[in-house]
Design a protein around this motif. Sequence first.
Motif, PDB file in Angstrom:
ATOM      1  N   PRO A  50       0.821  -1.213   0.000  1.00  0.00           N
ATOM      2  CA  PRO A  50       0.000   0.000   0.000  1.00  0.00           C
ATOM      3  C   PRO A  50       0.859   1.268   0.000  1.00  0.00           C
ATOM      4  CG  PRO A  50      -0.735  -1.551   1.684  1.00  0.00           C
ATOM      5  CD  PRO A  50       0.593  -2.036   1.203  1.00  0.00           C
ATOM      6  N   LEU A  51       0.361   2.284  -0.677  1.00  0.00           N
ATOM      7  CA  LEU A  51       1.060   3.566  -0.724  1.00  0.00           C
ATOM      8  C   LEU A  51       1.230   4.151   0.675  1.00  0.00           C
ATOM      9  CD1 LEU A  51       2.256   6.053  -2.097  1.00  0.00           C
ATOM     10  CD2 LEU A  51      -0.078   6.809  -2.620  1.00  0.00           C
ATOM     11  N   LEU A  52       0.223   4.020   1.517  1.00  0.00           N
ATOM     12  CA  LEU A  52       0.319   4.576   2.866  1.00  0.00           C
ATOM     13  C   LEU A  52       1.448   3.918   3.657  1.00  0.00           C
ATOM     14  CD1 LEU A  52      -0.863   6.523   4.937  1.00  0.00           C
ATOM     15  CD2 LEU A  52      -2.444   4.709   5.643  1.00  0.00           C
ATOM     16  N   VAL A  53       1.600   2.617   3.494  1.00  0.00           N
ATOM     17  CA  VAL A  53       2.691   1.910   4.168  1.00  0.00           C
ATOM     18  C   VAL A  53       4.038   2.403   3.656  1.00  0.00           C
ATOM     19  CG1 VAL A  53       3.769  -0.340   4.526  1.00  0.00           C
ATOM     20  CG2 VAL A  53       1.280  -0.128   4.619  1.00  0.00           C
ATOM     21  N   GLN A  54       4.145   2.621   2.361  1.00  0.00           N
ATOM     22  CA  GLN A  54       5.393   3.129   1.781  1.00  0.00           C
ATOM     23  C   GLN A  54       5.749   4.496   2.370  1.00  0.00           C
ATOM     24  OE1 GLN A  54       4.618   3.071  -2.453  1.00  0.00           O
ATOM     25  NE2 GLN A  54       3.976   0.925  -2.374  1.00  0.00           N
ATOM     26  N   LEU A  55       4.747   5.368   2.509  1.00  0.00           N
ATOM     27  CA  LEU A  55       4.995   6.687   3.091  1.00  0.00           C
ATOM     28  C   LEU A  55       5.443   6.568   4.548  1.00  0.00           C
ATOM     29  CD1 LEU A  55       1.925   8.658   1.664  1.00  0.00           C
ATOM     30  CD2 LEU A  55       4.306   8.841   0.929  1.00  0.00           C
ATOM     31  N   PHE A  56       4.834   5.651   5.294  1.00  0.00           N
ATOM     32  CA  PHE A  56       5.217   5.457   6.692  1.00  0.00           C
ATOM     33  C   PHE A  56       6.635   4.917   6.808  1.00  0.00           C
ATOM     34  CE2 PHE A  56       1.722   5.756   9.948  1.00  0.00           C
ATOM     35  CZ  PHE A  56       0.909   6.583   9.180  1.00  0.00           C
ATOM     36  N   VAL A  57       7.005   4.000   5.929  1.00  0.00           N
ATOM     37  CA  VAL A  57       8.361   3.443   5.962  1.00  0.00           C
ATOM     38  C   VAL A  57       9.383   4.552   5.732  1.00  0.00           C
ATOM     39  CG1 VAL A  57       9.993   1.967   4.712  1.00  0.00           C
ATOM     40  CG2 VAL A  57       7.727   1.098   5.305  1.00  0.00           C
ATOM     41  N   ILE A  58       9.105   5.426   4.765  1.00  0.00           N
ATOM     42  CA  ILE A  58      10.055   6.486   4.426  1.00  0.00           C
ATOM     43  C   ILE A  58      10.132   7.535   5.534  1.00  0.00           C
ATOM     44  CG2 ILE A  58      10.519   8.387   2.822  1.00  0.00           C
ATOM     45  CD1 ILE A  58       9.242   6.609   0.634  1.00  0.00           C
ATOM     46  N   PHE A  59       8.972   7.968   6.046  1.00  0.00           N
ATOM     47  CA  PHE A  59       8.962   9.087   6.990  1.00  0.00           C
ATOM     48  C   PHE A  59       9.214   8.651   8.434  1.00  0.00           C
ATOM     49  CE2 PHE A  59       6.667  12.293   9.628  1.00  0.00           C
ATOM     50  CZ  PHE A  59       7.476  13.379   9.325  1.00  0.00           C
ATOM     51  N   TYR A  60       8.582   7.546   8.837  1.00  0.00           N
ATOM     52  CA  TYR A  60       8.715   7.093  10.220  1.00  0.00           C
ATOM     53  C   TYR A  60       9.740   5.973  10.403  1.00  0.00           C
ATOM     54  CZ  TYR A  60       4.390   9.700  11.056  1.00  0.00           C
ATOM     55  OH  TYR A  60       3.435  10.688  11.155  1.00  0.00           O
ATOM     56  N   GLY A  61       9.972   5.189   9.346  1.00  0.00           N
ATOM     57  CA  GLY A  61      10.866   4.052   9.463  1.00  0.00           C
ATOM     58  C   GLY A  61      12.328   4.382   9.244  1.00  0.00           C
ATOM     59  N   LEU A  62      12.630   5.202   8.229  1.00  0.00           N
ATOM     60  CA  LEU A  62      14.026   5.502   7.920  1.00  0.00           C
ATOM     61  C   LEU A  62      14.783   6.202   9.049  1.00  0.00           C
ATOM     62  CD1 LEU A  62      13.922   6.546   4.135  1.00  0.00           C
ATOM     63  CD2 LEU A  62      14.588   4.356   5.158  1.00  0.00           C
ATOM     64  N   PRO A  63      14.136   7.035   9.884  1.00  0.00           N
ATOM     65  CA  PRO A  63      14.892   7.627  10.997  1.00  0.00           C
ATOM     66  C   PRO A  63      15.525   6.606  11.925  1.00  0.00           C
ATOM     67  CG  PRO A  63      12.864   8.834  10.666  1.00  0.00           C
ATOM     68  CD  PRO A  63      12.802   7.643   9.759  1.00  0.00           C
ATOM     69  N   SER A  64      14.979   5.391  11.995  1.00  0.00           N
ATOM     70  CA  SER A  64      15.563   4.371  12.869  1.00  0.00           C
ATOM     71  C   SER A  64      16.919   3.902  12.373  1.00  0.00           C
ATOM     72  CB  SER A  64      14.614   3.171  12.982  1.00  0.00           C
ATOM     73  OG  SER A  64      14.453   2.534  11.731  1.00  0.00           O
ATOM     74  N   VAL A  65      17.232   4.177  11.088  1.00  0.00           N
ATOM     75  CA  VAL A  65      18.558   3.835  10.560  1.00  0.00           C
ATOM     76  C   VAL A  65      19.352   5.101  10.266  1.00  0.00           C
ATOM     77  CG1 VAL A  65      17.874   1.601   9.648  1.00  0.00           C
ATOM     78  CG2 VAL A  65      17.616   3.627   8.204  1.00  0.00           C
ATOM     79  N   GLY A  66      18.925   6.207  10.858  1.00  0.00           N
ATOM     80  CA  GLY A  66      19.688   7.439  10.759  1.00  0.00           C
ATOM     81  C   GLY A  66      19.372   8.319   9.582  1.00  0.00           C
ATOM     82  N   ILE A  67      18.315   8.011   8.827  1.00  0.00           N
ATOM     83  CA  ILE A  67      17.937   8.831   7.666  1.00  0.00           C
ATOM     84  C   ILE A  67      16.709   9.653   8.045  1.00  0.00           C
ATOM     85  CG2 ILE A  67      17.247   8.842   5.245  1.00  0.00           C
ATOM     86  CD1 ILE A  67      18.614   6.140   4.946  1.00  0.00           C
ATOM     87  N   LEU A  68      16.909  10.949   8.241  1.00  0.00           N
ATOM     88  CA  LEU A  68      15.838  11.841   8.661  1.00  0.00           C
ATOM     89  C   LEU A  68      15.396  12.698   7.480  1.00  0.00           C
ATOM     90  CD1 LEU A  68      17.347  13.033  12.075  1.00  0.00           C
ATOM     91  CD2 LEU A  68      15.672  11.218  11.697  1.00  0.00           C
ATOM     92  N   LEU A  69      14.113  12.711   7.220  1.00  0.00           N
ATOM     93  CA  LEU A  69      13.566  13.497   6.122  1.00  0.00           C
ATOM     94  C   LEU A  69      12.413  14.352   6.639  1.00  0.00           C
ATOM     95  CD1 LEU A  69      13.387  10.734   3.346  1.00  0.00           C
ATOM     96  CD2 LEU A  69      15.016  12.628   3.448  1.00  0.00           C
ATOM     97  N   ASP A  70      12.338  15.577   6.128  1.00  0.00           N
ATOM     98  CA  ASP A  70      11.160  16.386   6.420  1.00  0.00           C
ATOM     99  C   ASP A  70       9.946  15.779   5.722  1.00  0.00           C
ATOM    100  OD1 ASP A  70      12.583  18.176   7.956  1.00  0.00           O
ATOM    101  OD2 ASP A  70      13.040  19.502   6.259  1.00  0.00           O
ATOM    102  N   ALA A  71       8.776  16.231   6.125  1.00  0.00           N
ATOM    103  CA  ALA A  71       7.541  15.611   5.645  1.00  0.00           C
ATOM    104  C   ALA A  71       7.373  15.741   4.132  1.00  0.00           C
ATOM    105  CB  ALA A  71       6.339  16.225   6.358  1.00  0.00           C
ATOM    106  N   PHE A  72       7.576  16.931   3.592  1.00  0.00           N
ATOM    107  CA  PHE A  72       7.348  17.121   2.156  1.00  0.00           C
ATOM    108  C   PHE A  72       8.321  16.313   1.303  1.00  0.00           C
ATOM    109  CE2 PHE A  72       7.500  19.178  -1.965  1.00  0.00           C
ATOM    110  CZ  PHE A  72       6.156  19.394  -2.242  1.00  0.00           C
ATOM    111  N   PRO A  73       9.643  16.351   1.565  1.00  0.00           N
ATOM    112  CA  PRO A  73      10.545  15.496   0.786  1.00  0.00           C
ATOM    113  C   PRO A  73      10.228  14.016   0.909  1.00  0.00           C
ATOM    114  CG  PRO A  73      11.793  17.170   1.941  1.00  0.00           C
ATOM    115  CD  PRO A  73      10.396  17.238   2.467  1.00  0.00           C
ATOM    116  N   ALA A  74       9.825  13.589   2.118  1.00  0.00           N
ATOM    117  CA  ALA A  74       9.475  12.184   2.298  1.00  0.00           C
ATOM    118  C   ALA A  74       8.267  11.815   1.444  1.00  0.00           C
ATOM    119  CB  ALA A  74       9.179  11.906   3.774  1.00  0.00           C
ATOM    120  N   ALA A  75       7.261  12.699   1.430  1.00  0.00           N
ATOM    121  CA  ALA A  75       6.081  12.454   0.597  1.00  0.00           C
ATOM    122  C   ALA A  75       6.457  12.465  -0.881  1.00  0.00           C
ATOM    123  CB  ALA A  75       5.018  13.510   0.881  1.00  0.00           C
TER     124      ALA A  75
END
Length: 226
Positions: free
Chosen positions: A67-92
Amino acid sequence: MSHWLEVMMSALPTLLWAGVKFTVPLTIMSFAMGLVLGLLTAVARLFGAWPFAAVARFYVWIIRGTPLLVQLFVIFYGLPSVGILLDAFPAALIGFTLNIGAYTSEIIRAAISSVPKGQWEAAYSTGMNWSQAMRKTILPQATRVSIPPLSNTFISLVKDTSLAAAITVPELFQAAQRVVATTYEPLILYIEAAIIYLILSSVLSALQSRMEVRFSRYGGSLEANR
């Protein structure tokens, strides 16, 4: 009724501004980049060496199967756990680009495959190399075939951008949510947001119809000149 109208009119500038500032740019930018990614992916699957074709197939399989929603969550909420921090708009933007790239790649791949092999042979017979044949002969014909499904994908993307609210992008739908939090009028404000999306989709559908007519005439003129 007058109270509802007053709430709608007072919220309209906020919703429209959120649409102009976030929804429209997010839609256009992610579709443009996704289209380029889709073209590269389609070419890799059709003509690339097996490692590139395998990577392209895997990418399409992953994106289309989740699902697209899961993909957005992985990028915005999941990647910070491996040190990759993105603002909301770039993540979207990244999420929508990857998603659109996978779906448009299938459209473009089917469109290129629909061009008769004789067109390749005709291009080669005039002295064109592969890139010239692709650019001057194959892609123009594939474009005419792909316009309707690509237009539908773009229209769907306009509505799908509402999912960006889930990762705090202050686009149209989240703007409606914020107004609801202060006015306590969820029904009328969500209906208002839906009407704005409906108007955008209707305008784009009308433009799509005009494009299809124009390209069908262009295609007809090409057939007549052969």
